[in-house]
Write an enzyme that holds these catalytic residues in place. Structure first.
Site, PDB file in Angstrom:
ATOM      1  N   HIS A 186     -12.683   5.846  44.457  1.00 12.49           N
ATOM      2  CA  HIS A 186     -11.355   5.277  44.203  1.00 12.49           C
ATOM      3  C   HIS A 186     -11.384   4.292  43.032  1.00 12.49           C
ATOM      4  O   HIS A 186     -10.577   3.368  42.969  1.00 12.49           O
ATOM      5  CB  HIS A 186     -10.797   4.571  45.442  1.00 12.49           C
ATOM      6  CG  HIS A 186     -10.744   5.423  46.658  1.00 12.49           C
ATOM      7  ND1 HIS A 186      -9.623   6.150  47.020  1.00 12.49           N
ATOM      8  CD2 HIS A 186     -11.678   5.697  47.603  1.00 12.49           C
ATOM      9  CE1 HIS A 186      -9.873   6.822  48.143  1.00 12.49           C
ATOM     10  NE2 HIS A 186     -11.117   6.566  48.509  1.00 12.49           N
ATOM     11  N   SER A 316     -13.612   3.061  13.970  1.00  7.92           N
ATOM     12  CA  SER A 316     -12.308   2.529  13.581  1.00  7.92           C
ATOM     13  C   SER A 316     -12.235   2.342  12.070  1.00  7.92           C
ATOM     14  O   SER A 316     -13.232   2.033  11.427  1.00  7.92           O
ATOM     15  CB  SER A 316     -12.064   1.182  14.280  1.00  7.92           C
ATOM     16  OG  SER A 316     -10.892   0.559  13.785  1.00  7.92           O
ATOM     17  N   LYS A 322     -17.162  -0.815  15.371  1.00  5.24           N
ATOM     18  CA  LYS A 322     -16.685  -0.209  16.615  1.00  5.24           C
ATOM     19  C   LYS A 322     -17.211   1.219  16.740  1.00  5.24           C
ATOM     20  O   LYS A 322     -17.185   1.993  15.788  1.00  5.24           O
ATOM     21  CB  LYS A 322     -15.158  -0.193  16.631  1.00  5.24           C
ATOM     22  CG  LYS A 322     -14.537   0.068  17.994  1.00  5.24           C
ATOM     23  CD  LYS A 322     -13.035  -0.221  17.941  1.00  5.24           C
ATOM     24  CE  LYS A 322     -12.399  -0.162  19.315  1.00  5.24           C
ATOM     25  NZ  LYS A 322     -12.307   1.202  19.821  1.00  5.24           N
ATOM     26  N   GLU A 329     -13.827  12.489  23.824  1.00  7.52           N
ATOM     27  CA  GLU A 329     -12.379  12.631  23.656  1.00  7.52           C
ATOM     28  C   GLU A 329     -12.031  14.016  23.111  1.00  7.52           C
ATOM     29  O   GLU A 329     -11.041  14.634  23.523  1.00  7.52           O
ATOM     30  CB  GLU A 329     -11.876  11.545  22.698  1.00  7.52           C
ATOM     31  CG  GLU A 329     -11.989  10.141  23.268  1.00  7.52           C
ATOM     32  CD  GLU A 329     -11.908   9.057  22.201  1.00  7.52           C
ATOM     33  OE1 GLU A 329     -11.825   7.877  22.582  1.00  7.52           O
ATOM     34  OE2 GLU A 329     -11.937   9.381  21.001  1.00  7.52           O
TER      35      GLU A 329
END
Length: 453
Positions: A186, A316, A322, A329
């Site tokens: 959960h 980025s 970053k 993705e």
């Protein structure tokens, strides 16, 4: 541009002089401008192999003269060697049942064969795309057969890509086997597991999904070639079907067999929908894995930061340093596409009527798109993401020590209610379960360590 005039059943059509396609294709390329993409290479190969196999069968059955038949066979061999590929101009989504692509194939093969015979393109009085190249066939049995062959050929390249991922996951499962971490259910803290066991479970999921695809392949190996228009074999000579399918199996290297119920083969697209759903189920598992990796790698400060991901490129354009889970993705988006493709297949599978499913080109495009994405991207995902993952041992251990949920392991000794009270106190005070149990003298440090181990 210079033109020649070809004829079909509707009349005369101007065709570019150098084109190997004919009148039917000339009309069709005007009507079917949908995706802007030509049909898949495996469909071109599949159809060419079918036409070659049918010519062999027609010669052996005595309905096609050897001179014409051998010219057709030679033309197919030229195409299979890589020539005339640009002449297959019909888009991947075209006429119902794929008639336009069948005729594109018939016309190209016919005109190549005419030149082999010393004739000019379009001289169909000597060799005809319908009467000779399409002899003993219909779009209604050749396109479903070509669908199966094209999908099988693509799956031969897709299965090894899945195996690459399984190998990478197994490697990480072994590498991470000694790293304990807090489990989650959960999205909340749960009993500890190991990072290695998580990756082993991923490998099991992908292996099961691959096995389902392998089982679905068996249905695709059954083909309805020889059923012609409605599955009753009209206009085929005795023995044609057996010879044609055996020859097609030989030259394709696939384990093709005649579908016993040819009418079923034309009206039902169970085999294609079956393999599409198996591919979709693989995508569901892949999607879950990609999501888990993105969560585990989140941070590096404000997220979970349990694993490190390799930097394949800057994350980025504005935030220096970053690093994003870009490949995970990308896999998410691949999976979304596959799930959507399967929805298209499911709708198309029930979209036919009576003796023929006419939604074939759309179904084929969807399945080939899905397998193309998998065979192209899974090796990259495996090599450039999975293989480069690292474990953040300090964070993993810290989470286990700090999480009050590990009081669950003490519940058999001190009871559920007392364990629940300790859980709440740990959250309120920030003290670890170990510190609380020791300070309250509920268990010795040695007993606690034994239970946690």
């Amino acid at each position: 541009m210079e033109y020649r005039t070809d004829r079909d059943s509707l009349g005369e059509v101007k065709i570019p002089k150098d084109a190997y396609y004919g009148a039917f294709t000339g009309r069709a390329i005007i009507q079917y401008h949908v995706t802007g993409k030509r049909s898949h290479q495996h469909l071109i190969s599949a159809y060419t192999m079918i036409k070659r196999s049918c010519a062999v069968a027609n010669i052996k059955c005595g309905v096609l003269d050897k001179k014409s038949g051998n010219a057709i066979i030679s033309a197919c061999d030229k195409i299979l060697s890589g020539k005339f590929q640009d002449q297959f101009v019909i888009e991947e989504i075209n006429s119902g049942a794929g008639t336009a692509f069948n005729m594109n194939s018939n016309e190209v093969i016919c005109n190549v064969a005419l030149e082999i015979l010393g004739k000019k393109k379009g001289q169909n009085e000597f060799l005809h795309p319908n009467d000779h190249v399409n002899m003993s066939q219909s779009s209604n049995d050749t396109f479903p057969t070509a669908m199966h062959v094209a999908i099988l050929l693509n799956l031969k390249e897709t299965i090894p890509a899945i195996d690459v991922l399984i190998k990478s996951l197994n490697k990480k499962a072994k590498e991470f086997s000694g790293y304990k971490k807090i489990g989650r259910t959960h999205l909340m803290d749960a009993l500890p597991v190991t990072l290695g066991s998580e990756f082993a479970a991923y490998s099991t999921s992908i292996t099961k999904a691959k096995n389902s695809i392998t089982l679905a392949i068996k249905e695709l190996e059954l083909v309805g070639l020889g059923g012609t228009a409605v599955g009753n074999g009209a206009n085929t000579p005795r023995g044609f079907r057996k010879i044609a399918i055996a020859e097609l199996a030989r030259i394709s290297g696939l384990k093709l067999r005649p579908e016993q119920d040819m009418q079923h083969s034309l009206q039902s697209k169970f085999a294609v929908a079956n393999v599409s759903s198996a591919i979709r189920n693989l995508a569901l598992e892949l999607n879950k894995i990609a999501n888990d990796i993105r969560l585990m790698a989140s941070g590096p400060i404000a997220g979970l930061s349990e694993i490190g991901i390799p930097a394949v490129h800057a994350g980025s354009s504005i935030m220096p340093g970053k690093v994003n889970p870009s490949l995970a993705e990308c896999l998410n988006m691949v999976c979304f596409g596959i799930i959507g493709n399967d929805t298209a297949v499911a709708n198309a599978a029930q979209g036919g009527q009576f003796e023929l499913n006419v939604m074939l080109p759309g179904m084929l495009k969807a399945v080939l798109d899905s397998t193309d994405m998998l065979k192209n991207f899974l090796p990259i995902f495996s090599r450039n993401l999975i293989d480069g993952l690292s474990a953040n041992e300090a964070r993993l251990q810290q989470n286990i020590e700090k999480s009050p949920v590990i009081v669950t392991l003490l519940a058999p000794k001190i009871g559920y209610q007392k364990s629940a009270d300790l859980f709440k106190e740990s959250l309120k005070t920030g003290k670890t379960i170990r510190e609380l149990v020791t300070s309250k003298k509920l268990l010795s440090d040695k007993e606690i360590s034994a239970l946690f181990k």
